[in-house]
Design a protein around this motif. Structure first.
Motif, PDB file in Angstrom:
ATOM      1  N   SER A 216       0.551  -0.825   0.268  1.00 56.92           N
ATOM      2  CA  SER A 216       0.156   0.084  -0.227  1.00 56.92           C
ATOM      3  C   SER A 216       0.885   1.306  -0.421  1.00 56.92           C
ATOM      4  CB  SER A 216      -0.901  -0.264   1.480  1.00 56.92           C
ATOM      5  OG  SER A 216      -0.112   0.703   2.335  1.00 56.92           O
ATOM      6  N   PRO A 217       0.218   2.574  -0.853  1.00 54.39           N
ATOM      7  CA  PRO A 217       1.340   3.751  -0.223  1.00 54.39           C
ATOM      8  C   PRO A 217       1.677   3.995   1.960  1.00 54.39           C
ATOM      9  CG  PRO A 217      -0.637   4.047  -1.682  1.00 54.39           C
ATOM     10  CD  PRO A 217      -1.221   2.536  -0.777  1.00 54.39           C
ATOM     11  N   GLN A 218       2.769   5.144   1.385  1.00 56.20           N
ATOM     12  CA  GLN A 218       2.179   5.581   2.955  1.00 56.20           C
ATOM     13  C   GLN A 218       1.179   6.139   3.042  1.00 56.20           C
ATOM     14  OE1 GLN A 218       6.565   6.479   3.583  1.00 56.20           O
ATOM     15  NE2 GLN A 218       6.556   6.803   5.482  1.00 56.20           N
ATOM     16  N   GLY A 231       1.619  10.166   3.551  1.00 57.97           N
ATOM     17  CA  GLY A 231       1.788  11.021   4.360  1.00 57.97           C
ATOM     18  C   GLY A 231       1.648  11.380   6.053  1.00 57.97           C
ATOM     19  N   GLY A 232       0.206  11.036   6.121  1.00 59.38           N
ATOM     20  CA  GLY A 232      -0.494  10.861   7.258  1.00 59.38           C
ATOM     21  C   GLY A 232       0.130  10.713   8.230  1.00 59.38           C
ATOM     22  N   ARG A 233      -0.019  10.886   9.675  1.00 59.52           N
ATOM     23  CA  ARG A 233       0.686   9.597  10.746  1.00 59.52           C
ATOM     24  C   ARG A 233       0.234   9.071  10.555  1.00 59.52           C
ATOM     25  NH1 ARG A 233       0.058  12.222  16.751  1.00 59.52           N
ATOM     26  NH2 ARG A 233      -2.403  11.580  16.262  1.00 59.52           N
ATOM     27  N   ALA A 248       6.284  -8.691   3.482  1.00 57.80           N
ATOM     28  CA  ALA A 248       5.672  -7.697   3.099  1.00 57.80           C
ATOM     29  C   ALA A 248       5.300  -6.853   4.283  1.00 57.80           C
ATOM     30  CB  ALA A 248       4.579  -8.653   1.765  1.00 57.80           C
ATOM     31  N   VAL A 249       4.529  -5.837   3.339  1.00 58.62           N
ATOM     32  CA  VAL A 249       3.929  -4.936   4.821  1.00 58.62           C
ATOM     33  C   VAL A 249       2.906  -3.924   3.915  1.00 58.62           C
ATOM     34  CG1 VAL A 249       5.323  -3.356   4.729  1.00 58.62           C
ATOM     35  CG2 VAL A 249       4.165  -3.255   7.317  1.00 58.62           C
ATOM     36  N   GLY A 250       1.597  -3.309   4.791  1.00 63.01           N
ATOM     37  CA  GLY A 250       0.793  -2.198   3.709  1.00 63.01           C
ATOM     38  C   GLY A 250       0.185  -2.663   4.932  1.00 63.01           C
TER      39      GLY A 250
END
Length: 286
Positions: A216-218, A231-233, A248-250
């Motif tokens: 996923s996006p950050q 870009g949120g916390r 993997a992470v998301g």
């Protein structure tokens, strides 16, 4: 996203699927917004857990009354560890749930995040409400690997409490001396000074920073039932020791029939842990 958009789903050995989810305190009543009511969200929570079926799940804000339905959503093979944070084991908990067909419990318990970790309900680091960490040591039945899991929910108001709690958890992980994964709602961004002890790069590292694949996006993870924002916390996180490989992470932004399971996103990771001698594992498990 819709109910068909499973982020990871069940995993096969030697991989383990880890999830952290602030399930949001279960509330009802005319003064509670519809999106925030447990009666609205419960079907979405159950659909998320039944779809993803993590091997290891750390929950935050879990009231005792929601736990039976959560265990049913996961399936008969799942077990749980942890109680409420209050003096009598009442109130919100941060339980660890695990697939008992895959992970065998060796040891475990619950610590107050205070100078009196063995005193339930104790405070003292600037937090007016008790804060806790639930921990468990497992042996993977398939690989013989040992794993320490710690789940927590840090204080939203006191930076001092978060700093002391983060340092306490990091020291506890180091003391246990085996590969570890920490899950939690940190109530501060992973880059903030108040939780820096959890991400020092030596004892523990942000799983996102060392993952082979990002699913996923950050996104920020506290969405308040809105679309996630890059870009949120990132206040919900998974941390790992150097002995854990993050495949993997998301962050999971799925909705179910338009309903968000929580005002937080679930954070999920696929990890691998090195195996140990099988005869040693048999001697220590119960």
């Amino acid at each position: 996203m819709n109910a068909d958009a499973t982020l990871i789903g069940p995993t096969a050995p030697p991989e383990l699927h880890v999830m952290t989810l602030n399930v949001r305190r279960a509330m009802e009543g005319p003064l509670i917004a519809r999106a925030d009511r447990w009666s609205t969200r419960a079907p979405a929570v159950h659909a998320l857990l039944a779809s993803e079926r993590p091997t290891l799940l750390g929950l935050q804000e879990a009231l005792p009354r929601v736990m039976p339905s959560i265990r049913r959503a996961l399936g008969d093979g799942y077990r749980s560890l942890g109680r409420g944070r209050g003096r009598g084991g009442t109130g919100e908990g941060t339980p660890l749930l695990y697939d008992g067909t895959r992970l065998q419990l060796v040891d475990g318990g619950q610590r107050a995040l205070s100078d009196r970790p063995d005193v339930p309900g104790s405070t003292g680091w600037g937090n007016a409400i008790p804060r806790i960490a639930v921990w468990a040591e497992f042996v993977d039945r398939s690989t013989g690997a040992r794993l320490l899991a710690v789940n927590t929910h840090l204080d939203p108001f006191s930076r001092r409490s978060r700093r002391r709690s983060a340092a306490d958890i990091a020291a506890f992980v180091q003391e246990r001396g085996i590969p570890a994964v920490v899950t939690g709602d940190l109530n501060a961004d992973v880059r903030s000074a108040s939780v820096r002890a959890l991400f020092d790069g030596e004892r523990l590292t942000d799983a996102r920073a060392v993952a082979d694949v990002h699913l996923s996006p950050q996104w920020g993870t506290y969405t308040h039932y809105r679309r996630p924002r890059v870009g949120g916390r990132r206040i919900d996180a998974i941390a790992v020791t150097p002995g854990v490989q993050v495949r993997a992470v998301g962050a999971n932004a799925c909705t179910f029939d338009g309903v968000h399971p929580s005002d937080h996103l679930a954070v999920q990771a696929v990890i691998r842990v090195g195996a140990v001698d099988a005869s040693s594992a048999r001697r220590t498990t119960r």
